[in-house]
Structure formats: C-alpha cells, structure tokens
Design an enzyme around this catalytic site. Sequence first.
Site, PDB file in Angstrom:
ATOM      1  N   HIS B 157       0.890  -1.276   0.003  1.00  0.00           N
ATOM      2  CA  HIS B 157      -0.254  -0.122  -0.012  1.00  0.00           C
ATOM      3  C   HIS B 157       0.770   1.166  -0.008  1.00  0.00           C
ATOM      4  CE1 HIS B 157      -1.909  -3.325   2.188  1.00  0.00           C
ATOM      5  NE2 HIS B 157      -2.834  -3.051   1.280  1.00  0.00           N
TER       6      HIS B 157
HETATM    7  S1  FES Z   1       2.007  -0.705   3.220  1.00  0.00           S
HETATM    8 FE1  FES Z   1       0.326  -1.935   3.599  1.00  0.00          FE
HETATM    9  S2  FES Z   1       1.285  -3.675   4.374  1.00  0.00           S
HETATM   10 FE2  FES Z   1       3.033  -2.270   3.958  1.00  0.00          FE
END
Ligand code: FES
Lengths: 425, 191
Positions: B157
């Site tokens: 993410h």
């Molecule tokens: S940014 Fe979501 S798990 Fe690493």
Amino acid sequence: MSFPWSKEYKPSHPLMVWFDERLPLPRLIYNAVGGGYEVPRNLNYFWNFGFLAGLCLVIQIVSGVILAMHYGGDTSVAFNSTEHIMRDVNWGWMLRYGHANGAAAFFAVVYLHIFRGFYYGSYKAPREMIWLSGVVIFLLMMATAFMGYVLPWGQMSYWAAQVITGLFSAFPLIGDPLKEWLLGGFAPGNATLNRFFSLHFLLPFVILGVVILHIWSLHIPGSSNPTGVEVKSKSDTVPFYPYYVGKDGWTIGLLMIVYSVFLFYMPNALGDPENYIPANPMQTPAHIVPEWYFWPFYAILRSFTQDLLFFEARLLGVLAMFAAILVWFFLPWLDKSPVRSASYRPLYRKFFWVLVIDVLILGYLGKLPAEQPYVLVSQLATMYYFLHFLVIVPIVSSIERPDPLPFSITESVLGHDGAAKLTKD
Amino acid sequence: MAQEAATGTPLATEDEGVRRRDFINIAAVSAAGVGGVAVIYPLISQMAPSADVLAESSTEIDIAAVQPGQAIKAVFRRQPVFIRNLTPAEVKAATEFEATPDFNKMRDKQTLAERTKEGHANLLITMGICTHLGCVPQGAGAGEVKGEFGGYFCPCHGSHYDTAARIRKGPAPRNLDVPEYAINGTIVKIG
Ligand code: FES
Ligand code: HEM
C-alpha cells in the site's frame, strides 16, 4: 405471498395425499416455489438473480464438498494437494476451476441482485428483513470466499491471510492479540490454514440457513416488482410454476453459457498467476491484489493515508471498509421516499447511476498499485460513496417529486385496468 | 385465592417482596451463565497461539559477512528480520533528518540512536514486517527498490521507510519494529 386467489395444494395421487397429511413438505414446496405461490406478472430479468445466486450456492457446495475429498488442509501438503487435484484426480481440474470460477459467478450474480435492490427500492417496508438478511449473507460470502482463497496456500493465499488479518491488528490495544488469536500464531501458519478450512467448509451451510430465512421473509409480502406498486388483484399476478420456473430455467441456461466459457476456455482469466507459486513467508509479491470481487472495498481500505485526530490511518481504512457494507443495513431508514422504484424517481435515478459509476471506478482503482494519482481518485470516490448513502439518499428522498405511479401492476402492463375505472367512478 | 386454599402454600404474599421462586430463578440463571462462560472460555482460547508456536526459540545469526550497504533477511518466529549494515551516508541521512523540523512531525518519532545498540549505530535490526498490514517491505535484497527515503519500501500500500526504517510516507502507523536482540562479537541473537 398467499393472496386470496392463491391456489391451494390438492394432491391427486393417493400416495401424495398420504404423505402430505403426515408431513406437509409437498405443500410447503407447492406454496413456496410451485403453483401456489403468486408472483407479480411484470418482473423483469433483474428478478432472476436471486434464483441464480441460489444455483451458485449449490454449485459451490457440490464442487466444494468434492474438492474437500482430495484436498489436504496442512501447510506441508495444501499446495501440492491442490496441484494433485489439478493433475491427477479424474476431472479434478474441472472441479477446481469450477469452484474458483463458481465463486466469481456467485459474486457477479449477487452484485447484480444487490444493485437491483438499490434501483427498485426493494429494501423498503415491508421488505426490510429480506434486505437485512441479504446483507448478512453478503458478509458471510465475503468471509467464505476469503478463507477459501487461502486454502491452496499459494503466494496470494498466504499474503491475503497476512494482510486481511493484519486489518484486525489496527484496533487499538486489542489489535495485536486479536490478530494472533485469529491466526493462531504470529504469522499465517498451519493453525491458520486448518481453521480456515474448517470454517470454509462450515460457512456455506450457514449461508444456506440464512438464505432460507431470506426467502421465508420474502414470502410474507411476496416479491416487489419494477413499478414498486403492491399487488392489488388477481390480474396482477401469475403463479410461480410454471411461469417463473420457466423463466428462471431459461436464465440458468444463459448463466451456464457464460460460466462454461470461463470454466472451459479461460479458467485462469480471473485468477492471479502469483497463486501458482507456493506460499513464501519471506517474500511478498510485488503487487498484492485481492480477487476482482473485493476490489471496490480494497480501494476504500487503501484510500485512508492520513491519521485523523487520534485515529491512525490504517484503522480508519479498516473501519471505512466495513462501514461501506454496514451502511447498507441502514438504507431502509435512510431512504424515506414512499416510492420504491427508481423508474418513478427522476432525481434518485440519476444518483443511482452516479453510484454505479463510482463503484466501478473504485473497483478499477482497487486493482491498481497504491500510487498517485490513483490514491487521490480513490479518496474522492470513497468520499462520494459515503456521501451517496448518508447525505444524498436522505435529502433526495425528502425533496424529490416522484413521477405519477400507475394505478396497478395490471395497468402498467396492459395500459388499462378494469378495477381502476371502477374506483374512479 | 382458591388455589392457595387448595394447596395450602401461598403463591405470593405481597409484603414478602422476594419469593422463593424468584430466588431459584436468579440462582438457576446465574449458574447457567457461569457455566456458559466456563464452557465458552476454552472454546475461544483454543484459537490463540498454541504452546509449540509460542515456544519458537530465538535465532542466532553471524553477521560477519554483511558489508556496509548490504542487508540480510533472517527468520525469527517464521517471520523475516532485516539485518542491515548502514553505510556512513545512510547513517548521516538518518541523523541529519533528526535535526530538521519535519522530524517533530513524524508519526512515530524515534532517533536512529534509539533504534540501534550503542556503538553499533550502523547495525539496523528490524522486523521485516510492514507495520501497516504485514507485508515484507522491499529494500533488503540486492537490487530491490528502497523507496523515496532510501530505506525500505512496502509495495502493498505504498509505505516508505527511511534509512533508520522509520515510517516517512504512506499508511503504516509505526516504524519497523525493532525486536529484542543482543550482539556478541559478530553473532546477533534475536529473541
Ligand atoms: S503498506 Fe500496507 S502492508 Fe505495507
Ligand atoms: C459460499 C460458497 C463458497 C464460496 C464463495 C467459495 C469460494 C472459494 C474460493 C474463492 C476458493 C479458492 C479457489 C482457488 O483459488 O482455486 C475456494 C477453495 C476451496 N473451497 Fe470453497 N467456496 C464455497 C463453498 C465451499 C464448500 C461448501 C466447500 C466444502 C464443503 C468448499 C471447499 C473448498 C476447498 C476444499 C477449496 C480448496 C481447493 C482449491 O483451491 O481448489 N467450498 N472456495
């Protein structure tokens, strides 16, 4: 529903008379899905998806129970047993592809079923319980599909388990113990796989139970219809058998054509090739994405990147993702318009289509990497999603001036209704 | 009160308040409640990590071969640990940042010194588990992307960690966790 003109079950064969007197099961079936169940005559194709969803559930249960005969729920054998199903078991490839694509078909059908509800106001009184049990079914389906996806123990399986249970670690204080409790360890492992297999086997039968409640509550007021006007007289309805049994049967054929095209010609089109790599806790795939049916919710989850007051971003994302479905529970009370069908609600109809586009955008973004500008767009789309349910629907339902409704279902179909003239005199 | 006369036992006398039957009712419901909890507790508790999972021992790693600028992935409790030998430039990037006003705005404010052992400011040992949702960030392996701040990058993410493995951008709430460890010569003992 049982209207005064509904036909009564009158078995002609003495054996059926004997049976029905001792266990009125034939009567129950006749009144539920036979000639004794009167249904509005004007249902369009969107009313077929409930039946088709039931068919999908049967496909999943049959193929799933058979897969479970060959599958091993242990991290040392899970991946290989799945490949064994694919390569060695007679027709195993068909059963497994049938189950994986069956899950996709199930979601496609259920999404259409839900959006039918949004458009035609099917959630309104007196059908709130049908709607609420439907939302419960959808939540159970999501849990079932997620746990099923973990079973082959490929890379996507493992990392889906890690990321989704990671969501629960976002809760303050109880988060980490909660995640460890769900996994039975510090990371997904054998304990996780075993419990997911057990629950993945169980939940479809729980779903079946809730489906029965869903249909039970449906049969109290009976189906709504595209006009949203309630049934008034005999000329508004036709018996379920043969009319809708025939129509549902014909759409089974259509669904099976689409299903077969996927199953036999492109069985991996919807799956992620990464899941053919055995689970590796040391290496996350470069791009983690859920199956397509979770994309809109995944986009909502990822759109929260800033902390707000003392809520951390991750927790907000998790809460928003659950809220995106939980908000449906309140829809019967958020939408105050007495008119059900969007066909007679010019303003609501426009916003319905904006919502459809918004969800499609969210779905598209959910599969893309979490980079700009996608994050910004999903933030806007998420905002709009909640705005739709919490602000637009209540306001539209109080300021909108609906179009004139037909007097009855019969009038909307035939252009006139004898009963209407009598009352106008 | 024909019934009372018939059976000879008063069903209820108003001045008495609590009847025998009320007491039995409360006692029965409470006993069932306590019994229910006593049954449910093991049913819930069985899902928690079992003794063998908890007993997973500590890990020892020889880091003699890890050159400045290199990192290795070790396994601790079946999860990856990053052991990184920072270059002087990376140490400098981390400490210089601590003097800027942006440092005070950090989500999880920690200095490099707080995250390493005294005398080993170049030896950054963290869990290789993104604090967002648990992916393994990139940046430890040769040729992997290190993100905007030269430390680690989590592709799941989009969390960017700096050269002290502190969260600088993206959704992760905390810096990469520093496990308990001890350094003994070239041997690192984790756990
Ligand atoms: S940014 Fe979501 S798990 Fe690493
Ligand atoms: C609500 C209905 C169901 C849904 C939505 C569903 C969904 C899924 C999904 C998405 C997978 C992963 C498929 C793959 O990647 O190959 C899966 C696998 C599996 N499911 Fe189901 N399932 C359902 C019902 C059942 C039932 C009733 C059983 C057995 C009783 C079952 C047994 C299995 C098994 C053994 C696997 C692992 C084998 C494999 O990966 O092919 N499922 N399920």
